[in-house]
Design a protein around this motif. Structure first.
Motif, PDB file in Angstrom:
ATOM      1  N   UNK A   4      37.911  42.552  35.774  1.00 25.41           N
ATOM      2  CA  UNK A   4      37.715  41.113  35.778  1.00 25.41           C
ATOM      3  C   UNK A   4      36.802  40.780  36.943  1.00 25.41           C
ATOM      4  N   UNK A   5      35.528  40.501  36.629  1.00 27.75           N
ATOM      5  CA  UNK A   5      34.525  40.264  37.657  1.00 27.75           C
ATOM      6  C   UNK A   5      34.892  39.094  38.569  1.00 27.75           C
ATOM      7  N   UNK A   6      35.366  38.022  37.974  1.00 28.67           N
ATOM      8  CA  UNK A   6      35.735  36.865  38.792  1.00 28.67           C
ATOM      9  C   UNK A   6      36.784  37.244  39.828  1.00 28.67           C
ATOM     10  N   UNK A   7      37.831  37.902  39.380  1.00 26.26           N
ATOM     11  CA  UNK A   7      38.902  38.294  40.301  1.00 26.26           C
ATOM     12  C   UNK A   7      38.388  39.247  41.374  1.00 26.26           C
ATOM     13  N   UNK A   8      37.543  40.180  40.981  1.00 22.70           N
ATOM     14  CA  UNK A   8      37.014  41.150  41.941  1.00 22.70           C
ATOM     15  C   UNK A   8      36.166  40.461  43.009  1.00 22.70           C
ATOM     16  N   UNK A   9      35.286  39.571  42.596  1.00 24.22           N
ATOM     17  CA  UNK A   9      34.430  38.870  43.556  1.00 24.22           C
ATOM     18  C   UNK A   9      35.289  38.026  44.489  1.00 24.22           C
ATOM     19  N   UNK A  10      36.202  37.264  43.922  1.00 21.62           N
ATOM     20  CA  UNK A  10      37.062  36.408  44.740  1.00 21.62           C
ATOM     21  C   UNK A  10      37.904  37.246  45.698  1.00 21.62           C
ATOM     22  N   UNK A  27      22.498  37.674  51.998  1.00 16.06           N
ATOM     23  CA  UNK A  27      22.223  39.080  51.695  1.00 16.06           C
ATOM     24  C   UNK A  27      21.942  39.280  50.205  1.00 16.06           C
ATOM     25  N   UNK A  28      22.771  38.663  49.377  1.00 16.83           N
ATOM     26  CA  UNK A  28      22.586  38.798  47.927  1.00 16.83           C
ATOM     27  C   UNK A  28      21.241  38.235  47.488  1.00 16.83           C
ATOM     28  N   UNK A  29      20.849  37.114  48.062  1.00 11.45           N
ATOM     29  CA  UNK A  29      19.576  36.488  47.694  1.00 11.45           C
ATOM     30  C   UNK A  29      18.400  37.312  48.215  1.00 11.45           C
ATOM     31  N   UNK A  38      25.715  37.989  39.076  1.00 12.53           N
ATOM     32  CA  UNK A  38      27.045  37.576  38.608  1.00 12.53           C
ATOM     33  C   UNK A  38      27.970  37.151  39.753  1.00 12.53           C
ATOM     34  N   UNK A  39      27.893  37.867  40.867  1.00 14.71           N
ATOM     35  CA  UNK A  39      28.725  37.505  42.018  1.00 14.71           C
ATOM     36  C   UNK A  39      28.374  36.135  42.568  1.00 14.71           C
ATOM     37  N   UNK A  40      27.070  35.855  42.651  1.00 13.47           N
ATOM     38  CA  UNK A  40      26.641  34.532  43.100  1.00 13.47           C
ATOM     39  C   UNK A  40      27.097  33.467  42.118  1.00 13.47           C
ATOM     40  N   UNK A  41      27.079  33.811  40.847  1.00 16.71           N
ATOM     41  CA  UNK A  41      27.557  32.873  39.825  1.00 16.71           C
ATOM     42  C   UNK A  41      29.031  32.548  40.000  1.00 16.71           C
ATOM     43  N   UNK A  42      29.818  33.556  40.341  1.00 19.30           N
ATOM     44  CA  UNK A  42      31.252  33.331  40.574  1.00 19.30           C
ATOM     45  C   UNK A  42      31.433  32.422  41.785  1.00 19.30           C
TER      46      UNK A  42
END
Length: 68
Positions: A4-10, A27-29, A38-42
């Motif tokens: 679950x990407x959302x849970x992982x990022x959070x 850093x991501x940017x 996807x992480x930035x989206x979360x």
């Protein structure tokens, strides 16, 4: 495998202070890697969900201006 990407990022940023969150975003940017999007989206989803209507409108105006 249930990822679950959302849970992982959070989970990865939970407990971070503002400086750490800023470093993560910058850093991501700067890396410009597609896999970071996807992480930035979360993170944006969290911001959006916790913003009131006025703040959401300000974000939309900023986005609109940035896309011109």
């Amino acid at each position: 495998m249930d990822l679950n990407l959302r849970k992982a990022v959070i989970h990865n940023v939970s407990g971070n202070d503002q400086a750490q969150l800023k470093d993560t975003i910058v850093d991501a940017i700067q890396r410009g890697e597609e896999k970071m999007l996807p992480g930035l989206g979360v993170l944006f989803e969290v911001i959006w969900q916790n913003a009131d209507a006025k703040e959401q409108n300000m974000m939309l105006e900023t986005l609109e201006q940035g896309l011109k």
